[in-house]
Scaffold this active site. Structure first.
Site, PDB file in Angstrom:
ATOM      1  N   CYS A   1      10.544  48.518  -3.742  1.00  0.00           N
ATOM      2  CA  CYS A   1      11.025  49.668  -4.486  1.00  0.00           C
ATOM      3  C   CYS A   1       9.763  50.402  -4.919  1.00  0.00           C
ATOM      4  CB  CYS A   1      11.814  49.173  -5.706  1.00  0.00           C
ATOM      5  SG  CYS A   1      12.005  50.422  -6.975  1.00  0.00           S
TER       6      CYS A   1
ATOM      7  N   CYS B   1      17.049  50.148  -9.941  1.00  0.00           N
ATOM      8  CA  CYS B   1      16.997  51.607 -10.160  1.00  0.00           C
ATOM      9  C   CYS B   1      17.689  52.385  -9.042  1.00  0.00           C
ATOM     10  CB  CYS B   1      15.558  52.066 -10.329  1.00  0.00           C
ATOM     11  SG  CYS B   1      14.637  52.070  -8.783  1.00  0.00           S
TER      12      CYS B   1
ATOM     13  N   LYS C   1      11.286   3.127  -0.144  1.00  0.00           N
ATOM     14  CA  LYS C   1      11.282   4.586  -0.301  1.00  0.00           C
ATOM     15  C   LYS C   1      11.511   4.956  -1.766  1.00  0.00           C
ATOM     16  CE  LYS C   1      12.084   7.090   3.124  1.00  0.00           C
ATOM     17  NZ  LYS C   1      11.295   7.955   3.994  1.00  0.00           N
TER      18      LYS C   1
ATOM     19  N   CYS D   1      17.211  49.682  -4.279  1.00  0.00           N
ATOM     20  CA  CYS D   1      16.743  48.785  -5.334  1.00  0.00           C
ATOM     21  C   CYS D   1      17.934  48.369  -6.198  1.00  0.00           C
ATOM     22  CB  CYS D   1      15.698  49.493  -6.187  1.00  0.00           C
ATOM     23  SG  CYS D   1      15.242  48.531  -7.646  1.00  0.00           S
TER      24      CYS D   1
ATOM     25  N   TYR E   1      -4.548   2.814   8.269  1.00  0.00           N
ATOM     26  CA  TYR E   1      -3.919   1.669   7.608  1.00  0.00           C
ATOM     27  C   TYR E   1      -3.396   0.589   8.547  1.00  0.00           C
ATOM     28  CZ  TYR E   1      -0.065   4.844   8.690  1.00  0.00           C
ATOM     29  OH  TYR E   1       0.782   5.696   9.334  1.00  0.00           O
TER      30      TYR E   1
ATOM     31  N   ASP F   1       2.665  10.416   3.095  1.00  0.00           N
ATOM     32  CA  ASP F   1       3.627  11.362   3.640  1.00  0.00           C
ATOM     33  C   ASP F   1       2.895  12.468   4.392  1.00  0.00           C
ATOM     34  OD1 ASP F   1       6.024  12.464   4.188  1.00  0.00           O
ATOM     35  OD2 ASP F   1       6.400  13.265   2.187  1.00  0.00           O
TER      36      ASP F   1
ATOM     37  N   CYS G   1      10.684  52.107 -12.310  1.00  0.00           N
ATOM     38  CA  CYS G   1      11.852  51.230 -12.186  1.00  0.00           C
ATOM     39  C   CYS G   1      11.793  50.195 -13.312  1.00  0.00           C
ATOM     40  CB  CYS G   1      11.824  50.550 -10.822  1.00  0.00           C
ATOM     41  SG  CYS G   1      13.016  49.217 -10.652  1.00  0.00           S
TER      42      CYS G   1
ATOM     43  N   GLU H   1       0.856  -1.205   0.000  1.00  0.00           N
ATOM     44  CA  GLU H   1       0.000   0.000   0.000  1.00  0.00           C
ATOM     45  C   GLU H   1       0.880   1.239   0.000  1.00  0.00           C
ATOM     46  OE1 GLU H   1      -1.482  -1.543   3.592  1.00  0.00           O
ATOM     47  OE2 GLU H   1      -0.722   0.109   4.807  1.00  0.00           O
TER      48      GLU H   1
ATOM     49  N   LYS I   1       2.855   4.574   1.057  1.00  0.00           N
ATOM     50  CA  LYS I   1       3.394   5.125   2.300  1.00  0.00           C
ATOM     51  C   LYS I   1       3.040   6.611   2.289  1.00  0.00           C
ATOM     52  CE  LYS I   1       7.523   5.222   5.182  1.00  0.00           C
ATOM     53  NZ  LYS I   1       7.410   6.582   5.650  1.00  0.00           N
TER      54      LYS I   1
HETATM   55  S1  IVH Z   1       2.491   0.823   9.043  1.00  0.00           S
HETATM   56  C1  IVH Z   1       4.216  -0.993  12.930  1.00  0.00           C
HETATM   57  N1  IVH Z   1       1.586   1.809   6.803  1.00  0.00           N
HETATM   58  O1  IVH Z   1       5.491   5.720   8.033  1.00  0.00           O
HETATM   59  C2  IVH Z   1       4.010  -0.445  11.579  1.00  0.00           C
HETATM   60  N2  IVH Z   1       2.967   3.196   8.146  1.00  0.00           N
HETATM   61  O2  IVH Z   1       8.334   5.468   8.507  1.00  0.00           O
HETATM   62  C3  IVH Z   1       3.150   0.741  11.577  1.00  0.00           C
HETATM   63  N3  IVH Z   1       3.277   5.458   7.240  1.00  0.00           N
HETATM   64  O3  IVH Z   1       5.310   5.790  11.511  1.00  0.00           O
HETATM   65  C4  IVH Z   1       3.259   1.581  10.387  1.00  0.00           C
HETATM   66  N4  IVH Z   1       2.055   5.171   5.432  1.00  0.00           N
HETATM   67  O4  IVH Z   1       3.580   7.154  10.190  1.00  0.00           O
HETATM   68  C5  IVH Z   1       2.335   2.049   7.893  1.00  0.00           C
HETATM   69  N5  IVH Z   1       0.650   2.540   4.808  1.00  0.00           N
HETATM   70  C6  IVH Z   1       1.397   2.774   5.895  1.00  0.00           C
HETATM   71  C7  IVH Z   1       2.022   4.025   6.119  1.00  0.00           C
HETATM   72  C8  IVH Z   1       2.817   4.186   7.268  1.00  0.00           C
HETATM   73  C9  IVH Z   1       2.787   6.027   6.124  1.00  0.00           C
HETATM   74  C10 IVH Z   1       4.167   6.139   8.196  1.00  0.00           C
HETATM   75  C11 IVH Z   1       3.834   5.877   9.634  1.00  0.00           C
HETATM   76  C12 IVH Z   1       5.085   5.320  10.227  1.00  0.00           C
HETATM   77  C13 IVH Z   1       6.126   5.801   9.282  1.00  0.00           C
HETATM   78  C14 IVH Z   1       7.360   4.935   9.320  1.00  0.00           C
END
Ligand code: IVH
Length: 702
Positions: free
Chosen positions: A459, A444, A347, A441, A251, A142, A464, A138, A140
């Protein structure tokens, strides 16, 4: 949780409530009405905030919400903690109390390439004694991580991650996030108490709109959606939190216990089942984005494919998370003190890099604002080479403690403009130098000024050269007059060669001389010529926006264009008249007034008109063949049969014009009750005809 049948029933219930509301009638009883309102509103929150597919209008929703609020005010004893009204918080949060998580919030191990993933899979298979493992993949997200607790179906607590063991209680702010249900039917699955984890985000569009507004208000933009989300979660005023448009994805289930006598349902045997359950219960979870696969090669294929889609998502993700799908197997693999062995983050390519800050240039904008721009050793970040980064204003330089020669951390996230995260002070060797903000400036050499209340130096010399050039660049730009193939580089080139001096000069270009320039073939010349010609008939709002009047953005330009027949009408408008327009405040009105009071600007507009640029509101011109064609009107005093706005509309419909004051240009003054100085003044000009409201109606009806 909402089957087709239930959805249909809720839609009917909404209709029924709306018609009862119109007749100011409850359903059978107050209890039934409250319950119906809460169910209908919660359902529509889900349609809107989780599914992004609303099924009633905002207006209908607001009506139902207001009704619920009113009934609850009349019956405070009947308010429930999961009522949708309880999202609306009263007062400020004094402090965030630290609360322990039921289970510590661990981190994730990171991986960066296929080899890392192969390695991780091999270890997991060896430890489990399996030939192949089933994984759930799934995004990650941000954002900022949160932890929610539901007990007996009610949301009882929301907390930040904190140090992983304990976080801050931000329940009130969490309740402002409409995609998080205040109650969910966990008990249907036998669950008594559950702790779930997720991520709070701001989607890219919301973030951009938010930052555009900050920039317009001369505030430095927030760094990125992640910072915006985590900052928003900790704001003391929950009402402000509500305005930020936060979203949440859930999640992970970190803890749960069952009601007495209940056994675990099958969905809770796997991670993918849990995601689906969360989704069924009305949460936003990555149930749709997730993918369940067997074997690591399929994982690798999927994450590589997903990475190419990264920029098409409405929110930021910084990688993918791969989880062992089966909970029993997860338990067998266990965890270290830092991270679980059953999950790993993959990542995506970094969008951060470090570089050296070499110099700072000071750029002059079209309104004279001075923007410091950092020049760094060019570095590739996320597929783009970054060499210049706006620092916005002097405060930013001070806040980030930037010095020439510093190593700086640079980030560029998705479509977000690159920015300097911080300087790495530890890497200084003493040779770094202060950044000195100029007092004059750079173009000018006029003295710069900065009002106390602002953060930007300016300015103020409107002649100018830098400002003149920037104003022309703005005038030809896509959102303004949209003169295709003109662009910034041609403006600069023609200006430096003395072929272009000011905005009207765009329509007086000497194409013979331009044709002789290098890089101007016949085709590009005719393209340019016809683009310039075409721009003469652009709608009025584009011209107004193109003039670059301070604080006048596209929306205000449209409002102004709709309010006048001819741009020069604005010359006669008072600040009060401008202020009466929708969404125009004193700052904007003052700036518009100032622009049209300036003779240089009027001369420029006259020149543009003489060159054939359309200055009229063409939408209104379509009525110009009416009975009152070319006649001017002004209304004063209280009318009885018509509203002032209706009467003015009628005049315009018939091709007449509304004047802002009494002058010799006025043909008719329509007088209602209690007319004052305008009537006195009009009586002195004998070309003005004075009409009563009835006279006016008779004239219109003819
Ligand atoms: S699972 C014990 N699933 O990434 C595992 N984390 O770098 C619990 N994060 O602290 C985390 N998307 O804040 C999980 N689909 C996802 C996520 C996710 C973002 C974040 C989360 C975690 C951090 C770790």
């Amino acid at each position: 949780m909402y089957t087709k049948e239930i959805e249909i029933a809720l839609a009917q219930l909404a209709k029924q409530l709306l018609s009862h509301l119109q007749q100011q009638q409850l359903l059978q009883s107050i209890d039934e009405t409250l319950d119906a309102l809460r169910r209908v509103i919660s359902y529509n929150d889900w349609r809107y905030y989780v599914e992004s597919e609303p099924v009633i209008s905002d207006y209908e929703y607001d009506q139902l919400f207001a009704w619920l609020k009113k009934l609850e005010q009349e019956h405070p004893d009947l308010v429930t903690s999961d009522s949708p009204t309880q999202r609306v918080a009263q007062g400020l949060t004094k402090e965030f109390v630290t609360v322990p998580h039921l289970v510590p919030m661990l981190s994730l191990e990171n991986s960066y390439n296929a080899d890392d993933l192969l390695d991780w899979d091999r270890k997991a298979r060896e430890s489990a004694g399996l030939a192949e493992i089933e994984y759930c993949i799934e995004p990650k997200f941000d954002g900022a991580s949160i932890s929610l607790i539901y007990e007996d179906d009610r949301l009882t607590r929301g907390a930040t991650r904190g140090d992983g063991v304990a976080g801050e209680d931000i329940t009130t702010n969490i309740k402002q996030i409409r995609s998080i249900p205040l109650s969910a039917s966990f008990s249907k699955y036998g669950i008594h108490q559950i702790e779930i984890r997720g991520e709070v985000l701001i989607n890219k569009n919301t973030f951009k709109a938010f930052n555009d507004k900050r920039i317009a208000d001369n505030l430095p933009p927030l760094a990125n959606p992640r910072n915006a989300a985590s900052g928003s979660l900790r704001m003391v005023d929950p009402n402000e939190v509500a305005k930020r448009g936060l979203e949440a994805f859930l999640y992970h289930m970190s803890y749960h216990n069952m009601n007495p006598g209940k056994t675990e349902p099958d969905v809770l045997k796997t991670h993918s089942g849990t995601l689906e359950l969360l989704s069924t219960l009305g949460f936003r979870s990555p149930a749709r984005e997730k993918k369940v696969v067997k074997g690591i090669q399929n994982v690798i294929d999927y994450v590589l494919k997903f990475e190419t889609e990264r920029d098409n998502l409405p929110y930021e993700i910084d990688g993918m998370v791969i989880k062992v799908n089966d909970y029993d197997l997860q338990d067998r693999l266990g965890m270290t003190t830092h991270h679980p062995r059953w999950a790993i983050a993959y990542k995506f390519k970094a969008r951060q890099a470090t570089s050296k800050l070499r110099s700072v240039e000071f750029q002059v904008g079209r309104t004279g604002s001075i923007t410091p721009v950092a020049k760094i050793d060019p570095v590739p970040i996320g597929g783009v080479t970054v060499g210049s980064i706006s620092l916005f204003n002097e405060e930013v330089i001070k806040e980030k403690d930037l010095k020439l020669g510093d190593t700086v951390l640079v980030e560029r996230a998705g479509d977000v403009i690159p920015y300097i995260v911080k300087s790495v002070a530890d890497l200084r060797d003493g040779s770094e130098q202060e950044i000195i903000f100029p007092v004059r400036c750079p173009v000018c050499h006029d003295k710069l000024v900065k009002p106390e209340t602002e953060s930007v130096w300016r300015c103020t010399n409107i002649n100018c050269e830098a400002q003149v050039v920037e104003r022309m660049i703005h005038f030809v730009s896509k959102d303004a007059m949209d003169i295709k193939s003109f662009g910034e580089s041609n403006v600069r080139k023609f200006f430096s060669l003395g072929l272009l001096k000011d905005i009207p000069g765009i329509y007086e270009l000497d194409f013979e001389k331009i044709g002789a320039l290098e890089g101007f073939g016949k085709k590009s010349l005719t393209n340019l010529q016809s683009a310039i010609e075409q721009s003469k008939t652009q709608p009025l709002h584009r011209l107004i926006f193109g003039l670059g009047i301070r604080y006048v953005g596209e929306t205000t330009a449209k409002t102004l264009a709709n309010a006048v027949n001819h741009i020069m009408d604005l010359q006669n408008w008072t600040e009060e008249q401008i202020l009466a327009l929708e969404d125009i405040g004193p700052k904007v009105a003052g700036s518009i007034r100032l622009f049209f009071a300036n003779n240089d600007n009027i001369q420029m507009l006259n020149r543009l008109a003489a060159l054939g640029i359309s200055m009229t509101n063409t939408k209104k011109e379509t009525h110009a063949s009416g009975n009152l064609n070319g006649q001017t009107f002004l209304f004063t005093g209280t009318l009885h049969k018509l509203k002032r706005s209706e009467a003015e509309e009628m005049v315009e419909q018939e091709g007449g014009k509304i004047m802002s004051g009494v002058s010799s240009k006025l043909n008719y003054l329509v007088v209602g009750d209690d007319a004052g100085s305008k009537l006195e003044k009009a009586k002195k000009i004998n070309t003005i005809k004075i009409l009563s409201e009835d006279d006016f109606l008779a004239m219109i009806n003819k």
